[in-house]
Design a protein around this motif. Structure first.
Motif, PDB file in Angstrom:
ATOM      1  N   LEU A 142      45.868  29.024  43.452  1.00 42.57           N
ATOM      2  CA  LEU A 142      44.092  28.266  43.760  1.00 42.57           C
ATOM      3  C   LEU A 142      43.365  29.865  43.920  1.00 42.57           C
ATOM      4  N   VAL A 143      42.807  29.861  42.959  1.00 40.94           N
ATOM      5  CA  VAL A 143      41.719  31.219  42.775  1.00 40.94           C
ATOM      6  C   VAL A 143      40.327  30.486  43.126  1.00 40.94           C
ATOM      7  N   SER A 144      39.572  31.658  43.992  1.00 42.65           N
ATOM      8  CA  SER A 144      37.804  32.011  43.995  1.00 42.65           C
ATOM      9  C   SER A 144      38.066  33.172  43.845  1.00 42.65           C
ATOM     10  N   TRP A 145      36.622  34.209  44.657  1.00 41.25           N
ATOM     11  CA  TRP A 145      36.153  35.005  44.292  1.00 41.25           C
ATOM     12  C   TRP A 145      34.923  35.522  44.476  1.00 41.25           C
ATOM     13  N   GLU A 146      34.457  36.266  44.915  1.00 41.34           N
ATOM     14  CA  GLU A 146      32.569  36.294  45.695  1.00 41.34           C
ATOM     15  C   GLU A 146      32.207  37.969  45.127  1.00 41.34           C
ATOM     16  N   THR A 147      31.010  38.072  44.773  1.00 40.48           N
ATOM     17  CA  THR A 147      31.068  39.509  44.569  1.00 40.48           C
ATOM     18  C   THR A 147      29.634  39.623  45.047  1.00 40.48           C
ATOM     19  N   ASN A 148      29.554  41.313  45.748  1.00 37.92           N
ATOM     20  CA  ASN A 148      28.359  41.239  46.894  1.00 37.92           C
ATOM     21  C   ASN A 148      28.546  40.421  47.818  1.00 37.92           C
ATOM     22  N   GLU A 149      29.420  39.313  48.551  1.00 35.41           N
ATOM     23  CA  GLU A 149      29.648  38.094  49.824  1.00 35.41           C
ATOM     24  C   GLU A 149      28.592  37.403  49.090  1.00 35.41           C
ATOM     25  N   VAL A 150      28.364  36.821  47.158  1.00 30.40           N
ATOM     26  CA  VAL A 150      28.307  35.844  47.325  1.00 30.40           C
ATOM     27  C   VAL A 150      29.244  35.142  45.693  1.00 30.40           C
ATOM     28  N   GLY A 152      31.591  33.640  43.770  1.00 32.57           N
ATOM     29  CA  GLY A 152      31.572  34.123  42.027  1.00 32.57           C
ATOM     30  C   GLY A 152      31.913  32.832  41.074  1.00 32.57           C
ATOM     31  N   LYS A 153      31.790  31.464  41.505  1.00 37.73           N
ATOM     32  CA  LYS A 153      31.512  30.095  40.515  1.00 37.73           C
ATOM     33  C   LYS A 153      30.459  29.762  40.636  1.00 37.73           C
ATOM     34  N   THR A 154      29.337  30.198  41.519  1.00 41.12           N
ATOM     35  CA  THR A 154      28.150  29.768  41.512  1.00 41.12           C
ATOM     36  C   THR A 154      27.062  30.972  41.130  1.00 41.12           C
ATOM     37  N   MET A 155      27.533  32.340  40.889  1.00 39.25           N
ATOM     38  CA  MET A 155      26.891  33.698  41.296  1.00 39.25           C
ATOM     39  C   MET A 155      26.514  32.994  39.219  1.00 39.25           C
ATOM     40  N   TYR A 156      27.679  32.945  38.638  1.00 36.89           N
ATOM     41  CA  TYR A 156      27.061  33.686  36.874  1.00 36.89           C
ATOM     42  C   TYR A 156      29.180  32.248  36.520  1.00 36.89           C
ATOM     43  N   PRO A 157      28.121  32.192  34.865  1.00 37.35           N
ATOM     44  CA  PRO A 157      29.347  30.881  34.577  1.00 37.35           C
ATOM     45  C   PRO A 157      30.534  31.603  34.702  1.00 37.35           C
ATOM     46  N   PHE A 158      31.389  31.252  34.727  1.00 31.80           N
ATOM     47  CA  PHE A 158      33.161  31.812  34.321  1.00 31.80           C
ATOM     48  C   PHE A 158      33.822  30.785  32.776  1.00 31.80           C
ATOM     49  N   ARG A 159      34.578  30.789  32.282  1.00 30.10           N
ATOM     50  CA  ARG A 159      34.937  30.994  30.955  1.00 30.10           C
ATOM     51  C   ARG A 159      36.650  31.348  31.793  1.00 30.10           C
ATOM     52  N   ILE A 160      37.493  30.073  31.657  1.00 29.90           N
ATOM     53  CA  ILE A 160      39.353  29.925  31.260  1.00 29.90           C
ATOM     54  C   ILE A 160      39.707  29.839  29.738  1.00 29.90           C
ATOM     55  N   GLU A 161      40.553  30.735  29.583  1.00 26.63           N
ATOM     56  CA  GLU A 161      41.369  30.982  28.939  1.00 26.63           C
ATOM     57  C   GLU A 161      42.789  30.357  28.452  1.00 26.63           C
ATOM     58  N   ILE A 182      40.420  34.404  33.574  1.00 25.53           N
ATOM     59  CA  ILE A 182      39.172  33.967  34.404  1.00 25.53           C
ATOM     60  C   ILE A 182      37.975  35.359  33.352  1.00 25.53           C
ATOM     61  N   LYS A 183      37.538  34.961  32.973  1.00 26.48           N
ATOM     62  CA  LYS A 183      35.901  35.970  32.350  1.00 26.48           C
ATOM     63  C   LYS A 183      35.158  35.511  32.263  1.00 26.48           C
ATOM     64  N   THR A 184      34.378  36.732  33.722  1.00 23.54           N
ATOM     65  CA  THR A 184      32.988  35.976  34.126  1.00 23.54           C
ATOM     66  C   THR A 184      32.380  37.482  34.847  1.00 23.54           C
ATOM     67  N   LYS A 185      31.275  36.742  35.175  1.00 26.56           N
ATOM     68  CA  LYS A 185      30.535  38.953  35.142  1.00 26.56           C
ATOM     69  C   LYS A 185      30.127  38.388  36.613  1.00 26.56           C
ATOM     70  N   VAL A 186      30.241  39.801  37.379  1.00 28.31           N
ATOM     71  CA  VAL A 186      29.530  39.760  38.316  1.00 28.31           C
ATOM     72  C   VAL A 186      29.323  40.949  38.827  1.00 28.31           C
ATOM     73  N   TYR A 187      28.646  41.047  40.156  1.00 34.19           N
ATOM     74  CA  TYR A 187      27.608  42.986  39.954  1.00 34.19           C
ATOM     75  C   TYR A 187      28.163  44.268  39.812  1.00 34.19           C
ATOM     76  N   ALA A 188      27.469  44.660  39.365  1.00 35.33           N
ATOM     77  CA  ALA A 188      28.064  45.576  38.995  1.00 35.33           C
ATOM     78  C   ALA A 188      27.965  46.860  40.426  1.00 35.33           C
ATOM     79  N   ASP A 189      28.715  48.177  40.768  1.00 41.60           N
ATOM     80  CA  ASP A 189      28.576  48.636  41.887  1.00 41.60           C
ATOM     81  C   ASP A 189      28.186  48.198  42.964  1.00 41.60           C
ATOM     82  N   LYS A 190      29.106  46.990  43.132  1.00 42.48           N
ATOM     83  CA  LYS A 190      29.160  46.564  44.402  1.00 42.48           C
ATOM     84  C   LYS A 190      31.029  45.919  44.485  1.00 42.48           C
ATOM     85  N   ASN A 191      31.318  45.668  45.799  1.00 39.43           N
ATOM     86  CA  ASN A 191      32.442  45.041  46.357  1.00 39.43           C
ATOM     87  C   ASN A 191      32.955  43.661  45.461  1.00 39.43           C
ATOM     88  N   THR A 192      34.448  43.103  45.077  1.00 42.10           N
ATOM     89  CA  THR A 192      34.460  41.956  44.616  1.00 42.10           C
ATOM     90  C   THR A 192      35.585  41.401  44.984  1.00 42.10           C
TER      91      THR A 192
END
Length: 225
Positions: A142-150, A152-161, A182-192
């Motif tokens: 199982l995979v999950s992620w957060e970016t700048n404490e948000v 990641g699945k709700t912050m920006y659309p993702f695509r699985i190849e 998994i390709k997505t976008k996260v906040y720049a200059d922040k921890n993911t």
């Protein structure tokens, strides 16, 4: 802060030539990068008047403007009757996350000629998944992620190849020959932070990877299991 509002297009009033505006406010300011504070040219901003009712705020399109080549703007806001709050919707683009900023009439009257809107930069982020195990045991990842404490699945659309195994279950890989990304976008200059959960041979293993995602850089992480 994000606001959920009901957008109402008052086409009848517009077509009839009638209006519910009550005066104007001269607005001036700039849109800047939330990290570097540099100005952003050609950035579009939509203004909505927020009307309070018993159920939820109703947003009425009031106008829009675009920053000039120097990242600044000047705009005449037509005030809407009974609206004491205005939502400034800053459109997103490949480099910046869309955002909303709500300001009251008192703030606009006092600081309307000295406005600064910040937008948060985003970057591409790719997670590579490679199952090296050749056993027939059907392990589960199982995979999950957060970016700048948000989340990641709700912050920006993702695509699985390259994902043809158990696709109906979402971000879960069960056994098989897994070579996905998994390709997505996260906040720049922040921890993911990426959280991998592996269930194998009756054991549960947590793997946590933390990355400081820089702008203008190919940010990625790989898991081989």
């Amino acid at each position: 802060m994000k606001y959920s509002v009901l957008f109402v297009f008052v086409s009848g009033l517009l077509l009839s030539g009638c209006t519910n505006t009550v005066g104007t406010i001269e607005l001036k300011g700039k849109v800047v990068d939330g990290g570097t504070k540099t100005v952003i040219p050609n950035q579009s901003v939509i203004i909505e008047a927020l009307l309070q009712n018993e159920d939820e705020p109703t947003a009425i399109y009031t106008g829009e403007f675009t920053t000039d080549s120097s990242g600044c703007f000047a705009y005449t806001l037509k005030k809407v009757k009974n609206a004491s709050l205005y939502n400034f919707c800053i459109k997103g683009n490949p480099a910046y996350d869309p955002s909303n900023q709500v300001l009251g009439l008192s703030d606009l009257n006092r600081y309307g000629k000295f406005l600064t809107f910040e937008v948060r930069p985003i970057v591409d982020f790719t997670m590579y998944i490679n199952r090296e195990s050749k056993t027939t045991f059907r392990d589960t990842l199982l995979v999950s992620w957060e970016t700048n404490e948000v989340d990641g699945k709700t912050m920006y659309p993702f695509r699985i190849e390259n994902y043809h195994i158990n696709a109906q279950y979402g971000l879960i890989w069960i056994g098989g020959d897994v070579k996905s990304k998994i390709k997505t976008k996260v906040y720049a200059d922040k921890n993911t932070i990426v959280h991998w959960e592996l269930y194998r041979n009756g054991r549960h293993t947590d793997i946590i990877d933390t990355f400081f995602c820089k702008r203008n850089t190919a940010n990625n992480v790989s898991l081989n299991y």
